[in-house]
Design an enzyme around this catalytic site. Structure first.
Site, PDB file in Angstrom:
ATOM      1  N   ASN A 214      67.633  24.342  55.864  1.00 61.73           N
ATOM      2  CA  ASN A 214      68.083  25.419  54.975  1.00 61.73           C
ATOM      3  C   ASN A 214      69.035  24.808  53.955  1.00 61.73           C
ATOM      4  O   ASN A 214      69.446  23.658  54.105  1.00 61.73           O
ATOM      5  CB  ASN A 214      68.739  26.539  55.801  1.00 61.73           C
ATOM      6  CG  ASN A 214      69.930  26.023  56.569  1.00 61.73           C
ATOM      7  OD1 ASN A 214      70.915  25.593  55.986  1.00 61.73           O
ATOM      8  ND2 ASN A 214      69.841  26.014  57.908  1.00 61.73           N
ATOM      9  N   PHE A 327      80.377  32.527  61.811  1.00 63.38           N
ATOM     10  CA  PHE A 327      80.059  32.896  60.431  1.00 63.38           C
ATOM     11  C   PHE A 327      78.719  33.638  60.467  1.00 63.38           C
ATOM     12  O   PHE A 327      77.856  33.313  61.279  1.00 63.38           O
ATOM     13  CB  PHE A 327      79.938  31.653  59.542  1.00 63.38           C
ATOM     14  CG  PHE A 327      81.273  31.161  59.032  1.00 63.38           C
ATOM     15  CD1 PHE A 327      82.164  30.528  59.890  1.00 63.38           C
ATOM     16  CD2 PHE A 327      81.643  31.343  57.708  1.00 63.38           C
ATOM     17  CE1 PHE A 327      83.399  30.086  59.435  1.00 63.38           C
ATOM     18  CE2 PHE A 327      82.867  30.902  57.240  1.00 63.38           C
ATOM     19  CZ  PHE A 327      83.751  30.276  58.105  1.00 63.38           C
ATOM     20  N   LYS A 345      77.944  37.591  70.923  1.00 67.02           N
ATOM     21  CA  LYS A 345      78.337  36.187  71.145  1.00 67.02           C
ATOM     22  C   LYS A 345      79.765  36.083  71.687  1.00 67.02           C
ATOM     23  O   LYS A 345      80.303  34.975  71.803  1.00 67.02           O
ATOM     24  CB  LYS A 345      78.194  35.385  69.848  1.00 67.02           C
ATOM     25  CG  LYS A 345      76.747  35.392  69.308  1.00 67.02           C
ATOM     26  CD  LYS A 345      76.554  34.464  68.131  1.00 67.02           C
ATOM     27  CE  LYS A 345      75.211  34.728  67.451  1.00 67.02           C
ATOM     28  NZ  LYS A 345      74.592  33.554  66.870  1.00 67.02           N
TER      29      LYS A 345
END
Ligand code: C5P
Length: 400
Positions: A214, A327, A345
């Site tokens: 990416n 993030f 998470k």
């Protein structure tokens, strides 16, 4: 350094210049400090004036250069004790073996050494001399004495010296000296903390020359690591492939794939106090890796992809004392998606950015984010450089 423009605005740097060939580099150092926004005053030893005239330093610093302790005009402008009080940081660059010896033994027989004895601010000493002079046990002992007294010794660098010798003795890179000055003027709010930062993309290879990835540049994570070091943390940066230089003072572990990143992060996790996962980890990888380059044929190719480990989720479920910051790069439903990640998470904080917005996300030097906390609070920050944003994020992590 370019991204640090103005960071030392309002700070006062006193530069002590002693007589070595590297004096010409000290001129550039004044420009660098001024570019960071600091006010700079220069004191030169008599020997330093043999290499470059005080006029050069005066022109660059915009201030009268001080050389003579007994010059009534200089003392009238600013006394040596007043000058020592004025400085937020004192940098001796280049520092010769002679001046190092004098400082180590409290000798104050010229303007510079007198100011050094009178100074209560942090003093950075940047040795520059011939390799043999540097390696001389007397010089080595003097440097140890300086460290013992709390002086910060920076460098020297290694390489080819003006005298033709090769080895240690070069004045440390000016950017590294400037980085230490910034660090000396930064509050050590993360002292004693072990910080782990991830950054960059991952490469998921399906043959020796091809991979999925990416456009992450790594800039956000590198800025987070750099600011943490300046604040006194012990920082490890686990980085996917990027073009960036590792920030000074940070231990950098280079990895390629998500699996490698996972192994590197898990190995560090137990000893870590704060984890900042800024890496853009690939969620999938090709199921098979072909050891030789895949040849083109007439038929289309179908590649099967399988899930990569979710590193942050793994850390979240093994969390003991660590603070976890994630993030979230999203193109839609920013808040909803970020909130879901924060909860699933087990994070303490998540920094959400809409990567489709101009001036935000991948490759940009700026970012626009919203910060979501475990408490349910959401904070919106304006567009700013990734460096400034890193400082803002660290302020908030420290408050957690
Ligand atoms: O689930 P998503 O990839 O959107 O979550 C983003 C956050 O999780 C980032 O902090 C990223 O570094 C981390 N992440 C991870 N392992 C993955 C994918 C993302 O640690 N496989």
């Amino acid at each position: 350094m370019g991204s640090d423009k103005g960071i030392l605005t309002g700070k006062k740097i006193l530069l002590g210049v002693t007589g070595g060939i590297a004096v010409y580099k000290a001129v550039e150092l004044v420009r660098l400090f001024k570019g960071l926004g600091a006010a700079v005053r220069v004191v030169m030893t008599e020997n330093a004036c043999q290499f470059v005239t005080p006029l050069t330093f005066q022109a660059i610093s915009g201030e009268k250069v001080l050389t003579d302790l007994f010059d009534p005009a200089s003392e009238l402008a600013i006394g040596h004790i007043e000058l020592a009080r004025w400085a937020d940081v004192l940098v001796v660059a280049p520092a010769t073996a002679n001046t190092i010896a004098k400082i180590a033994h409290g000798i104050a027989d010229d303007y510079l050494t007198t100011v050094v004895v009178a100074a209560t601010c942090k003093v950075l000493v940047c040795p520059a001399m011939n390799t043999k002079m540097y390696q001389n046990p007397v010089t080595q002992n003097n440097l140890e004495l300086l460290k013992g007294y709390g002086y910060c010794v920076i460098g020297p660098g290694k390489g080819e010296l003006a005298c033709g010798d090769k080895g240690p003795g070069r004045l440390e890179d000016l950017e590294i000296i400037a980085e230490h000055v910034i660090s000396a003027l930064t509050q050590k709010s993360l002292e004693g903390k072990r910080v782990l930062v991830t950054a960059g993309p991952t490469w998921e290879a399906f043959d020796p020359v091809r991979f999925f990835t990416n456009p992450s540049s790594g800039k956000m994570g590198y800025a987070m690591a750099k600011i943490a070091w300046r604040r006194g943390a012990d920082v490890t940066l686990v980085s996917g492939p990027t073009w960036l230089d590792a920030p000074h003072g940070v231990k950098c572990k280079k990895v390629k794939s998500a699996e490698e990143m996972c192994d590197a992060v898990v190995a560090e996790y137990g000893d870590t106090d704060i984890v900042v996962m800024a890496a853009a980890v690939s969620d999938y990888r090709p199921k098979h890796f072909t050891p030789s380059k895949i040849k083109k044929g007439e038929d289309d190719v179908v590649l099967e992809m399988i899930r990569n480990p979710d590193i942050l989720k793994k850390l979240g479920s093994a969390k003991v004392h660590q603070i976890l910051v994630g993030f979230a790069a999203e193109t839609d439903e920013l808040i909803e998606n970020a909130r879901e990640k924060l909860v699933s998470k087990n994070l303490d904080m998540i920094v959400a950015n809409d990567v489709s917005a101009p001036q935000a996300g991948f490759r940009c030097d700026t970012n626009i984010v919203k910060i979501l906390y475990k408490s349910g609070e959401i904070e919106e920050l304006p567009c700013m450089s990734k460096e400034d944003l890193a400082s803002e994020i660290w302020d908030r992590i420290e408050n957690l």
